[in-house]
Motif scaffolding. Structure first.
Motif, PDB file in Angstrom:
ATOM      1  N   UNK A 157      37.130  28.011  39.337  1.00 21.22           N
ATOM      2  CA  UNK A 157      38.121  27.697  40.361  1.00 21.22           C
ATOM      3  C   UNK A 157      37.570  27.930  41.769  1.00 21.22           C
ATOM      4  N   UNK A 158      36.594  28.855  41.896  1.00 22.00           N
ATOM      5  CA  UNK A 158      35.971  29.067  43.203  1.00 22.00           C
ATOM      6  C   UNK A 158      35.220  27.823  43.649  1.00 22.00           C
ATOM      7  N   UNK A 159      34.549  27.181  42.687  1.00 20.13           N
ATOM      8  CA  UNK A 159      33.838  25.945  43.008  1.00 20.13           C
ATOM      9  C   UNK A 159      34.815  24.860  43.444  1.00 20.13           C
ATOM     10  N   UNK A 160      35.959  24.795  42.758  1.00 19.54           N
ATOM     11  CA  UNK A 160      36.964  23.790  43.120  1.00 19.54           C
ATOM     12  C   UNK A 160      37.507  24.033  44.529  1.00 19.54           C
ATOM     13  N   UNK A 161      37.504  25.293  44.946  1.00 19.15           N
ATOM     14  CA  UNK A 161      37.971  25.622  46.296  1.00 19.15           C
ATOM     15  C   UNK A 161      36.902  25.378  47.360  1.00 19.15           C
ATOM     16  N   UNK A 162      35.657  25.087  46.895  1.00 25.13           N
ATOM     17  CA  UNK A 162      34.574  24.862  47.839  1.00 25.13           C
ATOM     18  C   UNK A 162      33.895  26.132  48.306  1.00 25.13           C
ATOM     19  N   UNK A 163      34.127  27.244  47.612  1.00 22.24           N
ATOM     20  CA  UNK A 163      33.474  28.504  47.975  1.00 22.24           C
ATOM     21  C   UNK A 163      31.992  28.391  47.623  1.00 22.24           C
ATOM     22  N   UNK A 164      31.083  28.671  48.568  1.00 18.77           N
ATOM     23  CA  UNK A 164      29.655  28.515  48.294  1.00 18.77           C
ATOM     24  C   UNK A 164      29.144  29.497  47.240  1.00 18.77           C
ATOM     25  N   UNK A 165      28.210  29.021  46.445  1.00 24.55           N
ATOM     26  CA  UNK A 165      27.575  29.849  45.428  1.00 24.55           C
ATOM     27  C   UNK A 165      26.285  30.446  45.991  1.00 24.55           C
ATOM     28  N   UNK A 166      25.753  31.505  45.294  1.00 25.64           N
ATOM     29  CA  UNK A 166      26.258  32.191  44.106  1.00 25.64           C
ATOM     30  C   UNK A 166      27.425  33.106  44.438  1.00 25.64           C
ATOM     31  N   UNK A 167      28.236  33.420  43.401  1.00 23.08           N
ATOM     32  CA  UNK A 167      29.421  34.239  43.587  1.00 23.08           C
ATOM     33  C   UNK A 167      29.125  35.704  43.291  1.00 23.08           C
ATOM     34  N   UNK A 168      29.803  36.566  44.044  1.00 24.97           N
ATOM     35  CA  UNK A 168      29.665  38.005  43.865  1.00 24.97           C
ATOM     36  C   UNK A 168      31.052  38.603  43.648  1.00 24.97           C
ATOM     37  N   UNK A 169      31.084  39.913  43.392  1.00 25.22           N
ATOM     38  CA  UNK A 169      32.340  40.579  43.046  1.00 25.22           C
ATOM     39  C   UNK A 169      33.408  40.345  44.115  1.00 25.22           C
ATOM     40  N   UNK A 170      33.024  40.381  45.397  1.00 32.07           N
ATOM     41  CA  UNK A 170      34.008  40.227  46.471  1.00 32.07           C
ATOM     42  C   UNK A 170      34.700  38.857  46.423  1.00 32.07           C
ATOM     43  N   UNK A 171      34.016  37.847  45.880  1.00 30.12           N
ATOM     44  CA  UNK A 171      34.622  36.510  45.806  1.00 30.12           C
ATOM     45  C   UNK A 171      35.774  36.446  44.808  1.00 30.12           C
ATOM     46  N   UNK A 172      35.813  37.389  43.868  1.00 30.87           N
ATOM     47  CA  UNK A 172      36.866  37.359  42.858  1.00 30.87           C
ATOM     48  C   UNK A 172      38.239  37.641  43.457  1.00 30.87           C
ATOM     49  N   UNK A 173      38.266  38.259  44.644  1.00 31.61           N
ATOM     50  CA  UNK A 173      39.551  38.525  45.286  1.00 31.61           C
ATOM     51  C   UNK A 173      40.345  37.236  45.515  1.00 31.61           C
ATOM     52  N   UNK A 174      39.616  36.147  45.797  1.00 37.67           N
ATOM     53  CA  UNK A 174      40.292  34.876  46.023  1.00 37.67           C
ATOM     54  C   UNK A 174      40.981  34.377  44.753  1.00 37.67           C
ATOM     55  N   UNK A 175      40.391  34.678  43.594  1.00 37.58           N
ATOM     56  CA  UNK A 175      40.998  34.262  42.332  1.00 37.58           C
ATOM     57  C   UNK A 175      42.201  35.140  41.999  1.00 37.58           C
ATOM     58  N   UNK A 176      42.086  36.434  42.291  1.00 42.09           N
ATOM     59  CA  UNK A 176      43.213  37.335  42.000  1.00 42.09           C
ATOM     60  C   UNK A 176      44.428  36.918  42.820  1.00 42.09           C
ATOM     61  N   UNK A 177      44.194  36.564  44.077  1.00 47.11           N
ATOM     62  CA  UNK A 177      45.296  36.124  44.920  1.00 47.11           C
ATOM     63  C   UNK A 177      45.874  34.812  44.453  1.00 47.11           C
ATOM     64  N   UNK A 178      44.997  33.935  43.921  1.00 49.58           N
ATOM     65  CA  UNK A 178      45.455  32.605  43.492  1.00 49.58           C
ATOM     66  C   UNK A 178      46.310  32.673  42.241  1.00 49.58           C
TER      67      UNK A 178
END
Length: 341
Positions: free
Chosen positions: A153-174
């Protein structure tokens, strides 16, 4: 003298390694043993450590690039601005199998010079240009699995890779944290505590009588598998447990049908009936996990008791089954010999 950082061979049949991320920036001071990059092969993602101390310089490959084993990807130099001969970043390779343009015959009249085409913009690493492969750190992947988060889902949002732990906050909120909207089955929790003294006494007796030590994890696996089998009345069926160990997961098939000292991981690809988390060697004394994949049984430790927590969803276990599972498991911890007889 600068030390070469090469793409290591992390597997027997590995030809290339994908750089998931650089853990150090160019110019950073590093010490031997520091993790400097994450490399992904077909089987695993691993951190690569520095073999020398100095400064990371002349980085030749970016995150998202597939590099042949043995190729130099950077250098460790004595100074942050040292340029290593032959260590410059490689220029873009010419397209394969494309013939060189033939020289044109000189024209009678010189044509006005055509403007140079603008350089192509660098393409960010996304699933579309990496064969739909999601680039993420091992810790981020592990947490996403444990919390039932979909990194794609991060990729679908256009969040640049690679992903790290801090990026998961966006999924928790979603996923609607803090809102009243409920999507899919809810996760329920049941907790219990068992005095440690009875199990400790059992382990002491077993060590004296059998001249061998039983690991807590073997007890959890054997007792929990037996309890789960009793709940589902699955006498003739296999029961598979996925155990969280050393940052990964190992599968155990029918652990209750082995001696406690002989319980070992299996190579079975069977779907897990439940997940087991042993937290007794950590400072955690209470947990409320998600159960996105299957029921999750966690065992933590307080000063005088073992704290048991079961997370489950209504489509995995009924309330009666979940209550019976915890009751059967804790009964075995209270009376360990009952499991062996």
């Amino acid at each position: 003298m600068a030390h070469e950082v090469i793409m290591p061979a992390l597997g027997m049949a590995q030809d290339t390694g994908l750089i998931v991320s650089w853990l150090k920036n160019e110019g950073d001071k590093i010490s031997a043993g520091d993790a400097i990059m994450e490399v992904e092969t077909d089987k695993a993602t691993m951190e690569v450590e520095a073999e020398a101390s100095g400064f990371l310089t002349n980085v030749r490959a970016k995150a998202g690039e597939d590099v042949p084993v043995g190729d130099v990807v950077a250098y460790i130099s004595e100074s942050a601005d040292e340029v290593v001969e032959g260590g410059e970043k490689p220029k873009a390779a010419a397209a394969k199998d494309e013939p060189a343009p033939a020289e044109e015959a000189p024209k009678a009249q010189a044509e006005p010079a055509k403007p140079e085409p603008a350089p192509a913009k660098e393409v960010s690493v996304t699933p579309a240009n990496t064969g739909d492969k999601i680039l993420a750190s091992p810790k981020a992947k592990k947490l996403a699995f444990e919390e039932g988060l979909d990194i794609a889902q991060l990729a679908a949002k256009g969040v640049p890779q690679p992903y790290h732990v801090k990026d998961l906050e966006q999924l928790r909120g979603a996923q609607g944290v803090g809102t009243s909207t409920v999507s899919g089955p809810q996760t329920f929790h049941i907790g219990a505590s068992v005095p440690r003294k009875k199990l400790d006494a059992f382990k002491d007796w077993f060590k004296t009588d059998h001249q061998t030590k039983i690991e807590n994890r073997s007890i959890w696996l054997g007792f929990a598998t037996s309890a789960f089998r009793a709940v589902l009345e699955a006498t003739e069926k296999d029961v598979c447990v996925l155990s969280s160990e050393a940052g990964g997961y190992l599968s155990y098939l029918n652990a209750d049908r082995r001696k406690l000292v002989e319980i070992a991981p299996s190579e079975s690809n069977a779907a897990p009936n439940f997940i087991l988390r042993d937290l007794t060697e950590t400072a955690i004394d209470m947990v409320q996990a998600s159960a996105a994949v299957c029921p999750t049984l966690s065992i933590a430790r307080s000063k005088k008791a073992f704290v048991v927590s079961l997370a489950y969803q209504s489509d995995q276990l009924s309330d009666d089954q979940a209550l019976q599972f915890v009751a059967e498991f804790t009964a075995r911890l209270n009376e360990p010999l009952r499991h062996l007889l």
